[in-house]
Design an enzyme around this catalytic site. Structure first.
Site, PDB file in Angstrom:
ATOM      1  N   GLY A  13      38.782  34.864  40.186  1.00 31.69           N
ATOM      2  CA  GLY A  13      39.445  35.059  41.483  1.00 31.69           C
ATOM      3  C   GLY A  13      38.714  34.284  42.569  1.00 31.69           C
ATOM      4  O   GLY A  13      37.497  34.357  42.661  1.00 31.69           O
ATOM      5  N   ALA A  24      26.702  23.793  49.594  1.00 33.76           N
ATOM      6  CA  ALA A  24      25.258  24.017  49.578  1.00 33.76           C
ATOM      7  C   ALA A  24      24.640  23.569  48.244  1.00 33.76           C
ATOM      8  O   ALA A  24      23.555  22.973  48.230  1.00 33.76           O
ATOM      9  CB  ALA A  24      24.959  25.494  49.839  1.00 33.76           C
ATOM     10  N   ARG A  74      41.610  30.942  35.362  1.00 34.16           N
ATOM     11  CA  ARG A  74      41.144  31.806  34.285  1.00 34.16           C
ATOM     12  C   ARG A  74      41.394  31.026  32.999  1.00 34.16           C
ATOM     13  O   ARG A  74      42.349  30.252  32.922  1.00 34.16           O
ATOM     14  CB  ARG A  74      41.895  33.137  34.314  1.00 34.16           C
ATOM     15  CG  ARG A  74      41.618  33.886  35.612  1.00 34.16           C
ATOM     16  CD  ARG A  74      41.864  35.384  35.522  1.00 34.16           C
ATOM     17  NE  ARG A  74      41.044  36.089  36.489  1.00 34.16           N
ATOM     18  CZ  ARG A  74      41.418  36.361  37.749  1.00 34.16           C
ATOM     19  NH1 ARG A  74      42.600  35.986  38.188  1.00 34.16           N
ATOM     20  NH2 ARG A  74      40.615  37.001  38.557  1.00 34.16           N
ATOM     21  N   ASP A 105      32.121  38.684  37.583  1.00 35.89           N
ATOM     22  CA  ASP A 105      31.406  39.075  36.363  1.00 35.89           C
ATOM     23  C   ASP A 105      31.981  38.432  35.100  1.00 35.89           C
ATOM     24  O   ASP A 105      31.247  38.153  34.157  1.00 35.89           O
ATOM     25  CB  ASP A 105      31.305  40.600  36.235  1.00 35.89           C
ATOM     26  CG  ASP A 105      32.654  41.273  36.173  1.00 35.89           C
ATOM     27  OD1 ASP A 105      33.654  40.661  36.601  1.00 35.89           O
ATOM     28  OD2 ASP A 105      32.719  42.428  35.706  1.00 35.89           O
ATOM     29  N   GLY A 106      33.296  38.139  35.098  1.00 33.66           N
ATOM     30  CA  GLY A 106      33.881  37.421  33.955  1.00 33.66           C
ATOM     31  C   GLY A 106      33.255  36.042  33.819  1.00 33.66           C
ATOM     32  O   GLY A 106      32.854  35.613  32.725  1.00 33.66           O
ATOM     33  N   ILE A 129      35.656  38.704  46.235  1.00 30.39           N
ATOM     34  CA  ILE A 129      35.828  39.573  47.413  1.00 30.39           C
ATOM     35  C   ILE A 129      35.472  41.025  47.088  1.00 30.39           C
ATOM     36  O   ILE A 129      35.295  41.824  47.990  1.00 30.39           O
ATOM     37  CB  ILE A 129      37.278  39.508  47.980  1.00 30.39           C
ATOM     38  CG1 ILE A 129      38.301  40.006  46.959  1.00 30.39           C
ATOM     39  CG2 ILE A 129      37.602  38.105  48.462  1.00 30.39           C
ATOM     40  CD1 ILE A 129      39.690  40.229  47.564  1.00 30.39           C
ATOM     41  N   GLY A 173      40.860  45.840  45.109  1.00 29.25           N
ATOM     42  CA  GLY A 173      39.725  46.497  44.464  1.00 29.25           C
ATOM     43  C   GLY A 173      40.215  47.305  43.280  1.00 29.25           C
ATOM     44  O   GLY A 173      40.518  48.485  43.416  1.00 29.25           O
ATOM     45  N   ARG A 174      40.335  46.651  42.121  1.00 29.39           N
ATOM     46  CA  ARG A 174      40.833  47.368  40.937  1.00 29.39           C
ATOM     47  C   ARG A 174      39.780  48.297  40.368  1.00 29.39           C
ATOM     48  O   ARG A 174      40.080  49.409  39.989  1.00 29.39           O
ATOM     49  CB  ARG A 174      41.254  46.370  39.853  1.00 29.39           C
ATOM     50  CG  ARG A 174      42.679  45.981  40.009  1.00 29.39           C
ATOM     51  CD  ARG A 174      43.319  45.404  38.783  1.00 29.39           C
ATOM     52  NE  ARG A 174      44.420  44.599  39.250  1.00 29.39           N
ATOM     53  CZ  ARG A 174      44.339  43.310  39.463  1.00 29.39           C
ATOM     54  NH1 ARG A 174      43.229  42.651  39.213  1.00 29.39           N
ATOM     55  NH2 ARG A 174      45.368  42.642  39.931  1.00 29.39           N
ATOM     56  N   LYS A 217      46.173  65.177  66.821  1.00 31.94           N
ATOM     57  CA  LYS A 217      45.963  63.914  66.122  1.00 31.94           C
ATOM     58  C   LYS A 217      47.311  63.237  65.912  1.00 31.94           C
ATOM     59  O   LYS A 217      48.235  63.844  65.378  1.00 31.94           O
ATOM     60  CB  LYS A 217      45.283  64.165  64.775  1.00 31.94           C
ATOM     61  CG  LYS A 217      44.739  62.918  64.134  1.00 31.94           C
ATOM     62  CD  LYS A 217      43.826  63.281  62.978  1.00 31.94           C
ATOM     63  CE  LYS A 217      43.328  62.046  62.255  1.00 31.94           C
ATOM     64  NZ  LYS A 217      42.309  61.310  62.984  1.00 31.94           N
TER      65      LYS A 217
HETATM   66  P1  ADP Z   1      35.894  36.753  37.559  1.00 30.30           P
HETATM   67  O1  ADP Z   1      34.857  35.718  37.296  1.00 30.30           O
HETATM   68  O2  ADP Z   1      36.421  36.681  38.965  1.00 30.30           O
HETATM   69  O3  ADP Z   1      35.432  38.138  37.141  1.00 30.30           O
HETATM   70  P2  ADP Z   1      37.572  36.630  35.166  1.00 30.30           P
HETATM   71  O4  ADP Z   1      37.208  37.991  34.700  1.00 30.30           O
HETATM   72  O5  ADP Z   1      38.988  36.195  35.030  1.00 30.30           O
HETATM   73  O6  ADP Z   1      37.178  36.397  36.694  1.00 30.30           O
HETATM   74  O7  ADP Z   1      36.639  35.588  34.375  1.00 30.30           O
HETATM   75  C1  ADP Z   1      36.764  34.197  34.577  1.00 30.30           C
HETATM   76  C2  ADP Z   1      36.763  33.479  33.263  1.00 30.30           C
HETATM   77  O8  ADP Z   1      35.484  33.653  32.610  1.00 30.30           O
HETATM   78  C3  ADP Z   1      37.761  33.958  32.228  1.00 30.30           C
HETATM   79  O9  ADP Z   1      39.068  33.461  32.469  1.00 30.30           O
HETATM   80  C4  ADP Z   1      37.174  33.421  30.939  1.00 30.30           C
HETATM   81  O10 ADP Z   1      37.493  32.053  30.759  1.00 30.30           O
HETATM   82  C5  ADP Z   1      35.667  33.509  31.197  1.00 30.30           C
HETATM   83  N1  ADP Z   1      35.104  34.671  30.488  1.00 30.30           N
HETATM   84  C6  ADP Z   1      35.190  35.971  30.852  1.00 30.30           C
HETATM   85  N2  ADP Z   1      34.590  36.768  29.936  1.00 30.30           N
HETATM   86  C7  ADP Z   1      34.108  35.941  28.970  1.00 30.30           C
HETATM   87  C8  ADP Z   1      33.370  36.141  27.749  1.00 30.30           C
HETATM   88  N3  ADP Z   1      33.023  37.359  27.328  1.00 30.30           N
HETATM   89  N4  ADP Z   1      33.062  35.040  27.016  1.00 30.30           N
HETATM   90  C9  ADP Z   1      33.421  33.808  27.422  1.00 30.30           C
HETATM   91  N5  ADP Z   1      34.098  33.563  28.553  1.00 30.30           N
HETATM   92  C10 ADP Z   1      34.437  34.595  29.323  1.00 30.30           C
END
Ligand code: ADP
Length: 326
Positions: A13, A24, A74, A105-106, A129, A173-174, A217
């Site tokens: 995202g 930077a 993604r 974190d993904g 965000i 915020g899921r 109120k």
């Molecule tokens: P964010 O980084 O915002 O949390 P995502 O959860 O969609 O977004 O993660 C971004 C990308 O990171 C994913 O589309 C995927 O390509 C990669 N990714 C996420 N988890 C893994 C994993 N366990 N192993 C390899 N690549 C990953």
């Protein structure tokens, strides 16, 4: 480690301030004589060989721009071994010595996996965000997104007050309620529905009635984090109406406006510090870490820890809502 050339990408995202972070990273690298390749569309572009050389001038005039000029994506393919192998082959082809990913974190899970498999030095910068990353008090984009939410809520407040209505305002915020909690406190909301805590709709109703729409109120605003356990704001509204149809309930979903816009001063500064911090960390030989800020100082957290643990809301902030919304 050898550090002649690095690659940088934005992923997952997008968030306001990603451009400032990119700038930077590029400027700090160039300052130390390191070459830079930008990778378009995150891991997708890494697999498709969508690279572009960046120098200090390529990132001029972007510090104030929302979104990300190198795009984000993604990638399903990067979750497969073959996809990551292709990505690695492309990085080798471009003679990349280290990789910097700006995302959530993904993105960090991807970086960590990549480092384990191929030994490519990696650094993550928290760009989301949601503010849901352990190891940084704030993530790039959270300040701007919550300011945008607050500005919108203030406007809704004006009309809510004129009509004696109950407004349910859904914010992003899921899995994490940082935007919801911050904007609820700062906008003077009556209550906040969060993914981290559970409030029964009946409790919420009791709370609203207690201060009384019919007493002095004159407006009630409830901030609903999209991932709260009662469902989204529309579902919550239906449930409240089924329990008590005397309320005029209006639902507003703020949606993607929270993702866009010019980054705030705080986000520009944070992004600038983290971008320079990433290059300096690499120069010190650091690897497989995220650069964040804690207690106003740069802080380094192993990527694995940043992906496995949850950034918790501060109890003190939750307490504030209770006290301030009487
Ligand atoms: P964010 O980084 O915002 O949390 P995502 O959860 O969609 O977004 O993660 C971004 C990308 O990171 C994913 O589309 C995927 O390509 C990669 N990714 C996420 N988890 C893994 C994993 N366990 N192993 C390899 N690549 C990953």
């Amino acid at each position: 480690m050898k550090l002649s050339k690095i690659a940088v990408f934005t992923s997952g995202g997008d968030s306001p301030g990603m451009n400032a972070a990119l700038r930077a990273v590029v400027r700090a690298a160039r300052y130390y004589g390191i070459e830079v390749e930008g990778i378009y569309r995150g891991y997708e572009g890494m697999i498709d060989d969508d690279f572009v050389p960046l120098d200090e001038r390529s990132v001029a005039r972007i510090v104030d721009k929302g979104g990300t000029i190198i795009k984000s994506a993604r990638s399903v393919a990067f979750k497969t071994k073959e996809g990551r192998q292709k990505a690695f082959d492309n990085l080798k082809k471009h003679q990349i010595d280290a990789l910097i990913g700006i995302g959530g974190d993904g993105t960090f899970r991807g970086l960590h996996a990549f480092n384990l498999e191929f030994g490519m030095p990696v650094i993550g910068l928290p760009g989301t965000i949601d503010n849901d990353i352990v190891g940084s008090d704030y993530t790039i984009g959270f300040d701007t997104a919550s300011n945008t939410a607050i500005e919108a809520i203030d406007k809704i407040r004006d009309t809510a007050t004129s009509h004696n209505r109950l407004f349910l305002i859904e914010v992003m915020g899921r899995d994490a309620g940082f935007i919801a909690l911050r904007s609820a406190i700062a906008s003077g909301a009556k209550a906040v529905m969060l993914p981290e805590t559970h409030t029964e709709p009946s409790e919420l109703l009791a709370k609203i009635k207690q201060s009384g729409l019919n007493k002095r109120k004159t407006s009630n605003i409830v901030i609903v984090s999209e991932g709260n356990k009662n469902g989204n704001a529309s579902e919550l509204a239906e449930e409240l109406k089924s329990m008590d149809d005397s309320f005029d309930i209006k639902v507003t979903v703020l949606g993607h406006i929270q993702r866009g816009g010019k980054p705030s001063a705080y986000d520009r500064l944070l992004a600038s510090r983290l971008g320079v911090g990433a290059i300096e960390a690499l120069r010190q030989g650091q690897n497989d870490i995220m650069v964040g800020v804690r207690n106003e100082k740069l802080a380094y957290t192993p990527l694995e820890k940043a992906t496995k643990e949850h950034h918790r809301l501060q109890d003190e902030m939750l307490h504030l809502i209770e006290i301030l919304s009487i």
